[in-house]
Scaffold this motif. Structure first.
Motif, mmCIF file in Angstrom:
data_model
loop_
_atom_site.group_PDB
_atom_site.id
_atom_site.type_symbol
_atom_site.label_atom_id
_atom_site.label_comp_id
_atom_site.label_asym_id
_atom_site.label_seq_id
_atom_site.Cartn_x
_atom_site.Cartn_y
_atom_site.Cartn_z
ATOM 1 N N ASN A 168 6.141 19.589 -57.628
ATOM 2 C CA ASN A 168 5.040 20.497 -57.975
ATOM 3 C C ASN A 168 3.720 19.727 -57.978
ATOM 4 O O ASN A 168 2.840 19.972 -58.804
ATOM 5 C CB ASN A 168 5.285 21.167 -59.325
ATOM 6 C CG ASN A 168 5.417 20.157 -60.454
ATOM 7 O OD1 ASN A 168 5.411 18.934 -60.221
ATOM 8 N ND2 ASN A 168 5.542 20.643 -61.683
ATOM 9 N N ALA A 169 3.591 18.781 -57.063
ATOM 10 C CA ALA A 169 2.373 17.973 -56.963
ATOM 11 C C ALA A 169 1.142 18.855 -56.813
ATOM 12 O O ALA A 169 1.213 19.976 -56.297
ATOM 13 C CB ALA A 169 2.483 17.016 -55.778
ATOM 14 N N ASP A 170 0.008 18.327 -57.255
ATOM 15 C CA ASP A 170 -1.237 19.096 -57.199
ATOM 16 C C ASP A 170 -1.709 19.342 -55.769
ATOM 17 O O ASP A 170 -2.299 20.373 -55.457
ATOM 18 C CB ASP A 170 -2.338 18.351 -57.971
ATOM 19 C CG ASP A 170 -1.943 18.075 -59.405
ATOM 20 O OD1 ASP A 170 -1.797 19.045 -60.169
ATOM 21 O OD2 ASP A 170 -1.772 16.886 -59.748
ATOM 22 N N VAL A 171 -1.487 18.353 -54.901
ATOM 23 C CA VAL A 171 -1.930 18.444 -53.508
ATOM 24 C C VAL A 171 -0.792 17.993 -52.605
ATOM 25 O O VAL A 171 -0.124 16.993 -52.895
ATOM 26 C CB VAL A 171 -3.171 17.559 -53.253
ATOM 27 C CG1 VAL A 171 -3.641 17.688 -51.801
ATOM 28 C CG2 VAL A 171 -4.294 17.900 -54.214
ATOM 29 N N VAL A 172 -0.571 18.734 -51.530
ATOM 30 C CA VAL A 172 0.452 18.394 -50.542
ATOM 31 C C VAL A 172 -0.241 18.006 -49.240
ATOM 32 O O VAL A 172 -1.168 18.688 -48.796
ATOM 33 C CB VAL A 172 1.405 19.582 -50.300
ATOM 34 C CG1 VAL A 172 2.360 19.278 -49.142
ATOM 35 C CG2 VAL A 172 2.177 19.913 -51.568
ATOM 36 N N ILE A 173 0.216 16.912 -48.626
ATOM 37 C CA ILE A 173 -0.282 16.477 -47.313
ATOM 38 C C ILE A 173 0.875 16.527 -46.323
ATOM 39 O O ILE A 173 2.004 16.150 -46.663
ATOM 40 C CB ILE A 173 -0.834 15.040 -47.362
ATOM 41 C CG1 ILE A 173 -2.116 14.984 -48.177
ATOM 42 C CG2 ILE A 173 -1.112 14.510 -45.967
ATOM 43 C CD1 ILE A 173 -2.739 13.609 -48.209
ATOM 44 N N ALA A 174 0.587 16.992 -45.117
ATOM 45 C CA ALA A 174 1.604 17.014 -44.060
ATOM 46 C C ALA A 174 0.974 16.580 -42.744
ATOM 47 O O ALA A 174 -0.203 16.845 -42.487
ATOM 48 C CB ALA A 174 2.207 18.408 -43.923
ATOM 49 N N ASP A 175 1.776 15.925 -41.922
ATOM 50 C CA ASP A 175 1.327 15.468 -40.604
ATOM 51 C C ASP A 175 2.424 15.797 -39.600
ATOM 52 O O ASP A 175 3.240 14.943 -39.256
ATOM 53 C CB ASP A 175 1.052 13.964 -40.627
ATOM 54 C CG ASP A 175 0.457 13.456 -39.321
ATOM 55 O OD1 ASP A 175 0.173 14.281 -38.438
ATOM 56 O OD2 ASP A 175 0.277 12.233 -39.189
ATOM 57 N N PRO A 176 2.468 17.047 -39.126
ATOM 58 C CA PRO A 176 3.541 17.432 -38.192
ATOM 59 C C PRO A 176 3.528 16.573 -36.928
ATOM 60 O O PRO A 176 2.462 16.264 -36.383
ATOM 61 C CB PRO A 176 3.205 18.889 -37.861
ATOM 62 C CG PRO A 176 2.323 19.356 -38.985
ATOM 63 C CD PRO A 176 1.557 18.160 -39.411
#
Length: 401
Positions: A168-176
């Motif tokens: 439930n992190a405050d910010v999610v980062i993704a790099d498809p």
């Protein structure tokens, strides 16, 4: 694709024995020619581990100057290619810290941990989580997160699918991933994981997605309803990525221009864009690719008192060159027929020619060969369209102010 590392390879490379072996391998040239001589020696000393040693040394060399702690990294060739340059990752980490002070950030496609490394040393970020489906890359990330003597925020790693949230992190980062069996792809549904699925899975959460710079973000807005901010980022003149921020905020578009030598800047869609009517002045300026791809040429022109050569073309013109930018002083305005160009270049004693093209179907390399330059003077040729007509500007070589 490069060598396929195993968990056993990573365990060995992380050990004191592997570290010593890497030091020995690093002293070798390891070029395509020298490997014919060097590989038998490495195999006699390290057996089946020799390929892992060679690949690690070569990947460290490929990462030099681009990734943090490159001389100590564990990484595959594919991971090095896909990893975000340290300068870009550091800028984004500072951006996240400024927007979400005290946030815990989860990189759900963490790979070898290059983004985590930047996040964990940024003041204002409380903690970092990294997850990936690949256990080998996670083992590499665990090693890489231990490098350097910077003070890091608390961090942890987990094996998980990016499309199955585990925090439930405050910010999610993704790099498809932007490559498939056919090579590089720009199609939304061919990214891994697919972009639209990522946006759906993390709907309602603060999400930052790194995409290829050629992403059709207008299609994403118009057809799929993306309402967040689009940020186009360049580094040292090369456009690196289109970054999507899910937060619905102003400005809707921004161009971030990063330079190793300094003079970073941003232009946004909230900046004024009123400029003088098109024309031709003393200098022609080719704006940074991030500014062009973000559709912020007029905003950039307003900031620097410039105007466009043509309303539909990104070349700008003015009486001076903005600090840190490259400008071309106009010598002559010409037609685009090869006969016309050849005569003008000969009259100016042109011996070498840089050709820039926008708005015309011209191959600079092929044209340069056909022009048969015989002089001694270096010049530049800017070919573009004004109205419906092709136009060429003969200029002095580009200079950076």
């Amino acid at each position: 694709m490069g060598y396929e590392f195993s968990i056993d390879d990573v365990d060995y490379l992380r050990s004191r024995y592997g570290d010593k072996a890497l030091q020995n391998a690093s002293a070798m040239a390891l070029t395509p020619d020298s490997l014919l001589r060097e590989m038998p020696d490495l195999r006699s000393r390290y057996g089946d581990l020799a390929p892992a040693l060679v690949e690690t040394v070569l990947n460290r060399r490929r990462a030099a100057g681009r990734l943090a702690h490159a001389d100590q990294l564990l990484a595959s060739d594919t991971a090095v290619q896909q990893a975000t340059a340290a300068a870009v990752a550091e800028h984004r980490a500072a951006d996240i810290a400024a927007r979400y002070l005290g946030a815990i950030v989860h990189d759900v496609t963490c790979s070898i941990g290059s983004e985590m490394m930047a996040l964990s040393v940024t003041s204002g970020i409380a903690g970092v989580i990294g997850s990936d489906v690949d256990p080998v890359r996670l083992a590499m990330a665990d090693h890489n997160m231990s490098l350097g003597d910077e003070r890091r925020s608390p961090w942890l790693l987990a094996r998980a699918d990016a499309l199955a949230p585990v925090s439930n992190a405050d910010v999610v980062i993704a790099d498809p991933a932007r490559r498939n069996a056919r090579g590089r792809t720009f199609k939304l549904d061919e990214l891994d994981p697919p972009l639209l699925e990522l946006l759906a899975v993390y709907a309602g959460r603060e999400l930052v997605v790194k995409c290829a710079p050629g992403l059709d973000y207008r299609l994403l807005r118009d057809r799929f309803g993306f309402e967040g901010q689009v940020q186009i980022v360049s580094l040292d003149g090369g456009v690196r990525e289109a970054c999507l921020w899910s937060e619905v905020t102003q400005p809707r578009r921004r161009a971030t221009v990063l330079r190793s030598a300094g003079r970073d800047y941003e232009i946004t869609s909230a900046d004024p864009d009123d400029i003088d009517p098109p024309g031709v002045d003393e200098w022609i300026i080719d704006p940074d690719g991030a500014v062009v791809r973000a559709g912020l040429v007029r905003n950039y022109a307003h900031r620097h008192g410039l105007r466009q050569l043509d309303p539909q073309i990104a070349y700008l013109t003015g009486g001076r060159v903005p600090a840190g930018e490259r400008g071309f002083r106009v010598l002559d305005q010409l037609g685009v027929s090869e006969k016309n160009l050849r005569g003008a270049l000969a009259a100016h004693d042109c011996g070498s020619l840089e050709i820039l093209v926008r708005g015309l179907d011209v191959d600079p390399d092929r044209l340069r060969k056909r022009l048969k330059l015989k002089g001694s003077r270096p010049l530049a040729l800017i070919m573009t369209r004004i109205g419906r007509s092709g136009t060429a500007f003969l200029c002095e070589p580009g200079v950076r102010r």
